[in-house]
Design a protein around this motif. Sequence first.
Motif, PDB file in Angstrom:
ATOM      1  N   TRP A 119      -1.036 -13.229   9.276  1.00 57.60           N
ATOM      2  CA  TRP A 119      -1.939 -12.541   8.489  1.00 57.60           C
ATOM      3  C   TRP A 119      -2.983 -11.968   9.464  1.00 57.60           C
ATOM      4  N   ALA A 120      -3.665 -12.731  10.185  1.00 58.87           N
ATOM      5  CA  ALA A 120      -4.677 -12.546  11.149  1.00 58.87           C
ATOM      6  C   ALA A 120      -4.167 -11.540  11.946  1.00 58.87           C
ATOM      7  N   GLU A 121      -2.926 -11.436  12.507  1.00 55.50           N
ATOM      8  CA  GLU A 121      -2.349 -10.581  13.528  1.00 55.50           C
ATOM      9  C   GLU A 121      -2.275  -9.287  12.781  1.00 55.50           C
ATOM     10  N   LEU A 122      -2.083  -9.159  11.355  1.00 55.25           N
ATOM     11  CA  LEU A 122      -1.747  -7.832  10.963  1.00 55.25           C
ATOM     12  C   LEU A 122      -3.174  -7.524  10.292  1.00 55.25           C
ATOM     13  N   ILE A 123      -4.219  -8.181  10.206  1.00 53.17           N
ATOM     14  CA  ILE A 123      -5.646  -7.611   9.998  1.00 53.17           C
ATOM     15  C   ILE A 123      -6.187  -7.057  11.242  1.00 53.17           C
ATOM     16  N   LEU A 124      -5.726  -7.569  12.502  1.00 58.59           N
ATOM     17  CA  LEU A 124      -6.182  -7.258  13.829  1.00 58.59           C
ATOM     18  C   LEU A 124      -5.669  -5.833  14.020  1.00 58.59           C
ATOM     19  N   LEU A 156      -7.306  -6.417  -1.811  1.00 59.16           N
ATOM     20  CA  LEU A 156      -8.575  -5.991  -1.741  1.00 59.16           C
ATOM     21  C   LEU A 156      -9.293  -6.911  -0.529  1.00 59.16           C
ATOM     22  N   PHE A 157      -9.028  -8.035  -0.694  1.00 62.75           N
ATOM     23  CA  PHE A 157      -9.683  -8.919   0.532  1.00 62.75           C
ATOM     24  C   PHE A 157      -9.120  -8.368   1.855  1.00 62.75           C
ATOM     25  N   SER A 158      -7.896  -8.531   1.780  1.00 60.85           N
ATOM     26  CA  SER A 158      -7.215  -8.228   3.089  1.00 60.85           C
ATOM     27  C   SER A 158      -7.808  -6.734   3.944  1.00 60.85           C
ATOM     28  N   ALA A 159      -7.818  -5.737   2.659  1.00 63.12           N
ATOM     29  CA  ALA A 159      -8.478  -4.350   3.267  1.00 63.12           C
ATOM     30  C   ALA A 159      -9.947  -4.513   3.560  1.00 63.12           C
ATOM     31  N   PHE A 208      -0.435  -3.101   2.809  1.00 61.85           N
ATOM     32  CA  PHE A 208       0.556  -3.725   2.211  1.00 61.85           C
ATOM     33  C   PHE A 208       1.068  -5.140   2.386  1.00 61.85           C
ATOM     34  N   SER A 209       1.485  -5.516   3.548  1.00 63.36           N
ATOM     35  CA  SER A 209       1.907  -6.796   4.090  1.00 63.36           C
ATOM     36  C   SER A 209       0.663  -7.755   4.112  1.00 63.36           C
ATOM     37  N   THR A 210      -0.612  -7.487   4.572  1.00 63.37           N
ATOM     38  CA  THR A 210      -1.393  -8.595   4.540  1.00 63.37           C
ATOM     39  C   THR A 210      -2.000  -9.094   3.161  1.00 63.37           C
ATOM     40  N   GLY A 211      -1.845  -8.268   2.267  1.00 60.86           N
ATOM     41  CA  GLY A 211      -1.899  -8.427   0.867  1.00 60.86           C
ATOM     42  C   GLY A 211      -0.746  -9.339   0.376  1.00 60.86           C
ATOM     43  N   ARG A 212       0.470  -9.295   0.671  1.00 60.92           N
ATOM     44  CA  ARG A 212       1.453 -10.032   0.163  1.00 60.92           C
ATOM     45  C   ARG A 212       1.472 -11.296   0.847  1.00 60.92           C
ATOM     46  N   HIS A 213       1.128 -11.262   1.911  1.00 57.44           N
ATOM     47  CA  HIS A 213       0.966 -12.644   2.810  1.00 57.44           C
ATOM     48  C   HIS A 213      -0.092 -13.568   2.348  1.00 57.44           C
ATOM     49  N   LEU A 214      -1.303 -12.889   2.133  1.00 55.63           N
ATOM     50  CA  LEU A 214      -2.359 -13.699   1.310  1.00 55.63           C
ATOM     51  C   LEU A 214      -1.876 -14.121  -0.021  1.00 55.63           C
ATOM     52  N   TYR A 215      -1.297 -13.268  -0.696  1.00 59.37           N
ATOM     53  CA  TYR A 215      -0.889 -13.849  -2.155  1.00 59.37           C
ATOM     54  C   TYR A 215       0.057 -14.958  -1.856  1.00 59.37           C
ATOM     55  N   GLN A 216       1.038 -14.916  -1.081  1.00 58.09           N
ATOM     56  CA  GLN A 216       1.835 -16.009  -0.946  1.00 58.09           C
ATOM     57  C   GLN A 216       1.232 -17.366  -0.373  1.00 58.09           C
ATOM     58  N   VAL A 224      -2.640 -10.750 -10.361  1.00 59.00           N
ATOM     59  CA  VAL A 224      -1.395  -9.933 -10.062  1.00 59.00           C
ATOM     60  C   VAL A 224      -1.682  -8.582 -11.254  1.00 59.00           C
ATOM     61  N   SER A 225      -1.497  -7.444 -10.819  1.00 61.45           N
ATOM     62  CA  SER A 225      -1.917  -6.525 -11.840  1.00 61.45           C
ATOM     63  C   SER A 225      -0.395  -6.194 -12.735  1.00 61.45           C
ATOM     64  N   LYS A 226      -0.679  -5.317 -13.574  1.00 59.81           N
ATOM     65  CA  LYS A 226       0.309  -5.356 -14.871  1.00 59.81           C
ATOM     66  C   LYS A 226       1.699  -4.586 -13.894  1.00 59.81           C
ATOM     67  N   SER A 227       1.285  -3.817 -12.970  1.00 55.93           N
ATOM     68  CA  SER A 227       2.597  -3.097 -12.293  1.00 55.93           C
ATOM     69  C   SER A 227       2.892  -4.111 -10.842  1.00 55.93           C
ATOM     70  N   GLY A 228       2.420  -5.366 -10.851  1.00 53.89           N
ATOM     71  CA  GLY A 228       3.004  -6.443  -9.922  1.00 53.89           C
ATOM     72  C   GLY A 228       2.315  -6.073  -8.806  1.00 53.89           C
ATOM     73  N   ILE A 229       1.153  -5.679  -8.514  1.00 52.84           N
ATOM     74  CA  ILE A 229       0.447  -5.443  -7.137  1.00 52.84           C
ATOM     75  C   ILE A 229      -0.527  -6.691  -7.267  1.00 52.84           C
ATOM     76  N   PRO A 230      -0.472  -7.477  -6.126  1.00 50.49           N
ATOM     77  CA  PRO A 230      -1.456  -8.685  -5.929  1.00 50.49           C
ATOM     78  C   PRO A 230      -2.871  -7.945  -5.575  1.00 50.49           C
ATOM     79  N   TYR A 231      -3.465  -7.432  -6.518  1.00 50.05           N
ATOM     80  CA  TYR A 231      -4.700  -6.638  -5.911  1.00 50.05           C
ATOM     81  C   TYR A 231      -5.666  -7.418  -5.386  1.00 50.05           C
ATOM     82  N   GLY A 232      -6.044  -8.862  -5.865  1.00 47.41           N
ATOM     83  CA  GLY A 232      -7.143  -9.588  -5.256  1.00 47.41           C
ATOM     84  C   GLY A 232      -6.736  -9.802  -3.774  1.00 47.41           C
ATOM     85  N   SER A 233      -5.652 -10.031  -3.359  1.00 48.01           N
ATOM     86  CA  SER A 233      -5.192 -10.141  -1.842  1.00 48.01           C
ATOM     87  C   SER A 233      -5.232  -8.985  -1.101  1.00 48.01           C
TER      88      SER A 233
END
Length: 438
Positions: free
Chosen positions: A79-84, A322-325, A287-295, A311-320
Motif C-alpha cells: 500500500w505504501a509503495e503504491l502511495i509513493l 479518499l484517504f489513499s488519494a 484504484f489499487s491503494t483504495g482496494r488495499h486499504l479496504y482489504q 462502500v458506496s451503492k455502486s460498490g466503491i470503497p470510497y472511504g479508503s
Amino acid sequence: MIAFGGSIGTGLFLGAGSTIHKTGPSILLIYLVIGIFFFFMMRAIGEMMYSDPQQHTFVSFIGKYVSPRFGIFAAWSYWAELILAGMAELTAISTYLKYWLPGAPSWLVQLVFLAVLTLVNLSMVRSFGRSETFLSGIKIVAILVLILVGAYLIATHHQNPAGTHASLSNLSEGFTFFPNGFHSFINAFPMVFFAFQGMEFVGITTAETKKPLKVLPRAVNQIIGRILLFYIGSLFIIMAITPWRSLSQSQSPFVQIFELAGLPAASQIINLVVIAAACSTLNSAIFSTGRHLYQLAQESSGKTLKPFETVSKSGIPYGSVLFSAGMMILAPIISSFNGLGTAFTFIASISSDIYILVCILTMVAHWKYRRSKDFRADGFKMPHYKWTNPLTVALFVGIFITLFFNKETILPAVGALIWLIGFNIILSITNKRKKLTT
C-alpha cells in the motif's frame, strides 16, 4: 488495460535510453527473461485469485498461507509503495506540463490532476475502466506508431543525420553480450524488473468484474504476450534504426527516433504520451491503494480502520479511496522543498526494493497454497509449479542480491531489509502486549 497502465509507463518512454546504454541489444534478452518469470508470478497470483475471487488484493494470500505477520507486512508495504508511486507520478506530471506551461505552479497542477482522477475512481468502476482504457490506449498507439515508422525506416534503409543507416545489421554488428562489462549487464536486471511493476494490477480488479472466473484466466494469459511485444518490439526497432551507442541516455529514445524520421513535432507528441503514461499509472495507483486499504480494514480487528470499510451503492470503497488519494497530497508539499525531495527519492527507492520482497512472499504463498486444503485441482493452475515456482523465487532473490553490488542501490536495499526486520519486530512486540493484556 489496467496491466498496460501499470507496466508501460515512463520507464519505457523515458528510461529505455539508460537500459539500452548499459547492455545494448542484450537488453532484449533481459526483458524476455524477466517477462517470462513475471508471467509465472502472474499465473501464481491468478491461480490463488481463481480459488478465492472475493479477495480484493493478491497480498492477502500472503497472510493466509505464509503467516499473518508477513501478511500485514506485505499489505502495508505494498500500500505504501503504491502511495509513493502515485506521488512520484504526480511530480512527473507537473514536470512534463511545464514544457507547455512553464509558469504554472507545480502544486496546483498536481492538485488538479489528483482531484480529477480521484473523482473518476469515486464514480462507477466502469468509469475507471474507461479512463484507463483511454490513457493506456494513447501509450499503445504511440508504441505502434513507433514500430510502424521504424519498420518503414528500416525497409527504406533510411540515412540518419549522423550518416548511419537504419538496418537490422545495427543489432548484430560488433555484438557482444556484455559491451560495458558483466557488472552493467547484471545491474540492468533490477531496472527491467521495476519496469514490469504494475502488471499485478490485473488480479486486484478480479472481484469487481461480472464474471471473475472467466475474465481472470484470459486477462493473465494475454497480458504478458502483449507487454513483451510492446517492450521488446519497440526496443528492437529503436536499436535497428540507429546504432545503439549513438542513443542519448538523457533524452527519450522515442523522441530521437521520431526526429530521425523527420517529424518536427516529435517532442510535442512524446510529451503528451508521457503525461498520459503518468496519469495512467496514477489512476491505477488510486484504484489499487483504495482496494488495499479496504482489504486491510476488513481484516483488522481494531476500530481504527473501520471507516475505511464504507462502500458506496455502486460498490466503491470510497472511504479508503479518499484517504489513499489524500495521502498523495504530500507530493505537492514535498516538491516545494529541495531537501524533502531528496528524502522522497530515497524513500521511493526503498519502497521499490520492498516490492521485490513482496513478490518473493507471493510466490511462497502460492507454494503453500498448492499444499493446502484450498487447492482446486480444476482451477487456473500455474504450469509446472514444482519447478517454475522455485525458479521464480530464485530469480527474484538473485535480483535483490544484485542491489547490494551497486553503489546507487545498496542504501535503498539496506533500507528495505531494515523495514522488513523492524516492521516484524514491532508486530511481534505488539502481539506480545496484546496477549499480556488479555
